[in-house]
Motif scaffolding. Structure first.
Motif, PDB file in Angstrom:
ATOM      1  N   PRO A 103      15.704  17.877 -12.565  1.00 41.05           N
ATOM      2  CA  PRO A 103      16.134  16.489 -12.813  1.00 41.05           C
ATOM      3  C   PRO A 103      17.652  16.328 -12.885  1.00 41.05           C
ATOM      4  CG  PRO A 103      14.897  17.348 -14.698  1.00 41.05           C
ATOM      5  CD  PRO A 103      14.864  18.383 -13.640  1.00 41.05           C
ATOM      6  N   LEU A 104      18.336  17.338 -13.423  1.00 37.67           N
ATOM      7  CA  LEU A 104      19.800  17.256 -13.456  1.00 37.67           C
ATOM      8  C   LEU A 104      20.362  17.313 -12.039  1.00 37.67           C
ATOM      9  CD1 LEU A 104      22.343  17.009 -15.124  1.00 37.67           C
ATOM     10  CD2 LEU A 104      22.312  19.489 -15.439  1.00 37.67           C
ATOM     11  N   GLY A 105      19.719  18.084 -11.171  1.00 40.98           N
ATOM     12  CA  GLY A 105      20.128  18.123  -9.769  1.00 40.98           C
ATOM     13  C   GLY A 105      20.006  16.766  -9.103  1.00 40.98           C
ATOM     14  N   VAL A 106      18.932  16.076  -9.406  1.00 45.62           N
ATOM     15  CA  VAL A 106      18.751  14.717  -8.867  1.00 45.62           C
ATOM     16  C   VAL A 106      19.864  13.804  -9.365  1.00 45.62           C
ATOM     17  CG1 VAL A 106      17.237  12.692  -8.860  1.00 45.62           C
ATOM     18  CG2 VAL A 106      16.261  14.988  -8.572  1.00 45.62           C
ATOM     19  N   ALA A 107      20.205  13.918 -10.641  1.00 48.28           N
ATOM     20  CA  ALA A 107      21.278  13.093 -11.213  1.00 48.28           C
ATOM     21  C   ALA A 107      22.626  13.419 -10.575  1.00 48.28           C
ATOM     22  CB  ALA A 107      21.337  13.288 -12.726  1.00 48.28           C
ATOM     23  N   VAL A 108      22.891  14.700 -10.333  1.00 46.56           N
ATOM     24  CA  VAL A 108      24.150  15.107  -9.700  1.00 46.56           C
ATOM     25  C   VAL A 108      24.212  14.557  -8.271  1.00 46.56           C
ATOM     26  CG1 VAL A 108      25.419  17.101  -8.787  1.00 46.56           C
ATOM     27  CG2 VAL A 108      24.574  17.128 -11.144  1.00 46.56           C
ATOM     28  N   VAL A 109      23.117  14.624  -7.547  1.00 48.08           N
ATOM     29  CA  VAL A 109      23.090  14.078  -6.183  1.00 48.08           C
ATOM     30  C   VAL A 109      23.343  12.570  -6.228  1.00 48.08           C
ATOM     31  CG1 VAL A 109      21.613  13.600  -4.180  1.00 48.08           C
ATOM     32  CG2 VAL A 109      21.641  15.883  -5.190  1.00 48.08           C
ATOM     33  N   LEU A 110      22.670  11.875  -7.109  1.00 54.20           N
ATOM     34  CA  LEU A 110      22.843  10.422  -7.212  1.00 54.20           C
ATOM     35  C   LEU A 110      24.286  10.059  -7.559  1.00 54.20           C
ATOM     36  CD1 LEU A 110      21.693   7.550  -7.253  1.00 54.20           C
ATOM     37  CD2 LEU A 110      21.094   7.922  -9.647  1.00 54.20           C
ATOM     38  N   ALA A 111      24.849  10.726  -8.565  1.00 54.58           N
ATOM     39  CA  ALA A 111      26.231  10.446  -8.961  1.00 54.58           C
ATOM     40  C   ALA A 111      27.196  10.752  -7.816  1.00 54.58           C
ATOM     41  CB  ALA A 111      26.592  11.251 -10.206  1.00 54.58           C
ATOM     42  N   SER A 112      26.954  11.825  -7.103  1.00 52.62           N
ATOM     43  CA  SER A 112      27.828  12.208  -5.992  1.00 52.62           C
ATOM     44  C   SER A 112      27.758  11.205  -4.849  1.00 52.62           C
ATOM     45  CB  SER A 112      27.458  13.604  -5.492  1.00 52.62           C
ATOM     46  OG  SER A 112      27.616  14.552  -6.517  1.00 52.62           O
ATOM     47  N   VAL A 113      26.550  10.730  -4.549  1.00 52.06           N
ATOM     48  CA  VAL A 113      26.394   9.704  -3.505  1.00 52.06           C
ATOM     49  C   VAL A 113      27.131   8.433  -3.909  1.00 52.06           C
ATOM     50  CG1 VAL A 113      24.712   8.154  -2.412  1.00 52.06           C
ATOM     51  CG2 VAL A 113      24.240  10.600  -2.545  1.00 52.06           C
ATOM     52  N   LEU A 114      26.953   7.999  -5.150  1.00 50.94           N
ATOM     53  CA  LEU A 114      27.611   6.769  -5.605  1.00 50.94           C
ATOM     54  C   LEU A 114      29.126   6.900  -5.608  1.00 50.94           C
ATOM     55  CD1 LEU A 114      25.194   5.702  -8.491  1.00 50.94           C
ATOM     56  CD2 LEU A 114      25.391   4.708  -6.188  1.00 50.94           C
ATOM     57  N   LEU A 115      29.644   8.043  -6.056  1.00 56.34           N
ATOM     58  CA  LEU A 115      31.095   8.250  -6.039  1.00 56.34           C
ATOM     59  C   LEU A 115      31.634   8.292  -4.612  1.00 56.34           C
ATOM     60  CD1 LEU A 115      31.885  10.838  -8.852  1.00 56.34           C
ATOM     61  CD2 LEU A 115      32.897   8.573  -8.563  1.00 56.34           C
ATOM     62  N   ALA A 116      30.915   8.941  -3.706  1.00 54.44           N
ATOM     63  CA  ALA A 116      31.366   9.014  -2.313  1.00 54.44           C
ATOM     64  C   ALA A 116      31.349   7.633  -1.660  1.00 54.44           C
ATOM     65  CB  ALA A 116      30.502   9.994  -1.527  1.00 54.44           C
ATOM     66  N   ILE A 117      30.359   6.834  -1.978  1.00 50.13           N
ATOM     67  CA  ILE A 117      30.328   5.459  -1.446  1.00 50.13           C
ATOM     68  C   ILE A 117      31.499   4.671  -2.007  1.00 50.13           C
ATOM     69  CG2 ILE A 117      29.072   3.268  -1.518  1.00 50.13           C
ATOM     70  CD1 ILE A 117      26.472   4.941  -1.375  1.00 50.13           C
ATOM     71  N   TRP A 118      31.697   4.775  -3.319  1.00 54.72           N
ATOM     72  CA  TRP A 118      32.756   3.997  -3.951  1.00 54.72           C
ATOM     73  C   TRP A 118      34.139   4.382  -3.416  1.00 54.72           C
ATOM     74  CZ3 TRP A 118      36.890   5.808  -6.723  1.00 54.72           C
ATOM     75  CH2 TRP A 118      37.742   4.817  -7.199  1.00 54.72           C
ATOM     76  N   VAL A 119      34.398   5.695  -3.251  1.00 52.60           N
ATOM     77  CA  VAL A 119      35.751   6.131  -2.876  1.00 52.60           C
ATOM     78  C   VAL A 119      36.154   5.610  -1.494  1.00 52.60           C
ATOM     79  CG1 VAL A 119      35.320   8.391  -1.779  1.00 52.60           C
ATOM     80  CG2 VAL A 119      37.337   8.067  -3.220  1.00 52.60           C
ATOM     81  N   TRP A 120      35.178   5.280  -0.657  1.00 51.72           N
ATOM     82  CA  TRP A 120      35.476   4.722   0.658  1.00 51.72           C
ATOM     83  C   TRP A 120      35.422   3.195   0.668  1.00 51.72           C
ATOM     84  CZ3 TRP A 120      37.769   7.301   4.359  1.00 51.72           C
ATOM     85  CH2 TRP A 120      37.709   8.695   4.322  1.00 51.72           C
ATOM     86  N   SER A 121      35.139   2.581  -0.467  1.00 48.40           N
ATOM     87  CA  SER A 121      35.080   1.111  -0.534  1.00 48.40           C
ATOM     88  C   SER A 121      36.481   0.538  -0.713  1.00 48.40           C
ATOM     89  CB  SER A 121      34.184   0.668  -1.692  1.00 48.40           C
ATOM     90  OG  SER A 121      34.837   0.878  -2.924  1.00 48.40           O
TER      91      SER A 121
END
Length: 128
Positions: A103-121
């Motif tokens: 479950p922590l892996g899922v959270a890390v993936v989700l946080a990483s996806v959101l940060l990567a989306i945000w940094v290019w916004s």
């Protein structure tokens, strides 16, 4: 976007993009191991350790972005939390605590996806 923002945002964009690629490789490597590719677990562990090491660089880049680039304040604490989560994730993986690791892996993936989306916004390029 002023020069200091640009000089701090582009390294952050590059690191978070590479970080996302590595994070997304992790479930693939774990799945390969579960389907019988025994060597995939060594790669999974190596990538996890590299993610933990790159988390230190992420903290530095987020601090530069916030302090020198006058970027969003929440980015530095988010980088620290992600680094800590990855550290716990690596520890849980090596101790074979799958009840925490998965479950922590899922959270890390989700946080990483959101940060990567945000940094290019466009929002990432605006100073506070």
């Amino acid at each position: 976007m002023d020069t200091s923002m640009r000089l701090t945002l582009w390294p952050l964009r590059l690191l978070l993009t590479l970080h996302l690629v590595a994070v997304l490789a992790q479930p693939v490597l774990a799945g390969r191991f579960l389907t019988g590719d025994i060597d995939a677990i060594a790669a999974h562990g190596l990538v996890g350790s590299l993610l933990a090491a790159s988390g230190l660089v992420l903290i530095g880049l987020t601090l530069l972005y916030v302090l020198a680039g006058r970027g969003r304040l929440w980015v530095a604490p988010a980088g620290v939390v992600l680094f800590l989560a990855i550290g716990i994730q690596v520890g849980a993986g090596y101790s074979r605590d799958l009840a925490l690791h998965v479950p922590l892996g899922v959270a890390v993936v989700l946080a990483s996806v959101l940060l990567a989306i945000w940094v290019w916004s466009p929002s990432a390029g605006r100073s506070r």
